[in-house]
Design a protein around this motif. Sequence first.
Motif, PDB file in Angstrom:
ATOM      1  N   ASP A 220       0.932  -1.219   0.063  1.00  0.00           N
ATOM      2  CA  ASP A 220      -0.026  -0.043   0.124  1.00  0.00           C
ATOM      3  C   ASP A 220       0.832   1.453  -0.087  1.00  0.00           C
ATOM      4  O   ASP A 220       0.495   2.298  -0.893  1.00  0.00           O
ATOM      5  N   ALA A 221       2.122   1.343   0.645  1.00  0.00           N
ATOM      6  CA  ALA A 221       2.840   2.491   0.631  1.00  0.00           C
ATOM      7  C   ALA A 221       3.600   2.643  -0.597  1.00  0.00           C
ATOM      8  O   ALA A 221       3.919   1.824  -1.099  1.00  0.00           O
ATOM      9  N   ASP A 272       5.183  -2.650   5.331  1.00  0.00           N
ATOM     10  CA  ASP A 272       3.931  -2.185   4.943  1.00  0.00           C
ATOM     11  C   ASP A 272       2.920  -1.947   6.087  1.00  0.00           C
ATOM     12  O   ASP A 272       2.086  -1.058   6.300  1.00  0.00           O
ATOM     13  N   LYS A 275       2.897   1.136   8.221  1.00  0.00           N
ATOM     14  CA  LYS A 275       2.029   2.267   7.708  1.00  0.00           C
ATOM     15  C   LYS A 275       2.890   3.600   7.381  1.00  0.00           C
ATOM     16  O   LYS A 275       2.491   4.593   8.033  1.00  0.00           O
TER      17      LYS A 275
END
Length: 305
Positions: A220-221, A272, A275
């Motif tokens: 996601d990052a 990831d 966060k």
Amino acid sequence: MTTIADAIAALETGELIHLPTETVYGLGARADAPAAVAKVFEAKGRPKFNPLIVHVASLEAAELIGIFDDRARALARAFWPGPLTLVVPVRDTAKVCDLARAGLDSVAIRVPAHPVALAILQGFGGGVVAPSANRSGRPSPTRFQDAVSETGPSVAASVDGGDCQVGLESTVVSVLNDVRYLRPGAITRAQIEAIAGALAEDASEGHRSPGRLSLHYAPDAPVEINIDNPPMDCVYLAFGDTDFTGPVLNLSPTRDLSEAAANLFTCLRKADALKPARICVAPIPADGLGEAINDRLKRAAGFVG
């Protein structure tokens, strides 16, 4: 966790399984049943034009599905069982449905080098498509718990085969008119050339290989690669010694490419989970197995490749 017998029974009834291999955990379905293969696409959210690799128990089983010439047979005998996928003309379309082949006249086949995978394949007796058991675009699972976390609700049987030793998807080589290196992996370009001779450029046949989307294997990052001086707002994937004082996950403290390959997806997942604003990755040498590692990192970072 379920047994090998449970996995075979699930395949026979058209359900999905987690298939442990030496490369990554696969999301397995019988290759001859469009409804079963469709469940793979549904579970992964995978584009339907992306062909799937068919896993079989032996070269003899592979030759019932695809047409092997002397070049393909030589490569299979050199590297099977192992992390090499061969793209060859399809022989029997009833054994590998059109959906699994993405409508192509070729088929991608592999014999995995994992005792649990081979026991399942031998017991089932047919081909099993088994793309990595992650949701599409996510890092591939190299541990049992990661496979369960990604696609556990979609499968009828999850077999724990331990951590994957290779940690990268298989090398893909096309053996059609020419021999082409379509996707880097643990079997290097030099190893293929030692058996098959000089390779043709892959540009015209890249669509025949899984894993060729420009953004693939992505957490996601956002991912930034080839970073020597990482900013403090990142999680840094180091390769060797580092002076970075922020959060660090080291792909290989000793700068060993095999260790880095085995740790790559696990480190991406761990990074990831923190966060971060971004994930930065140290430069990785491009020789040998480094070609495959850099290929995955470029895709995670969104570069076309």
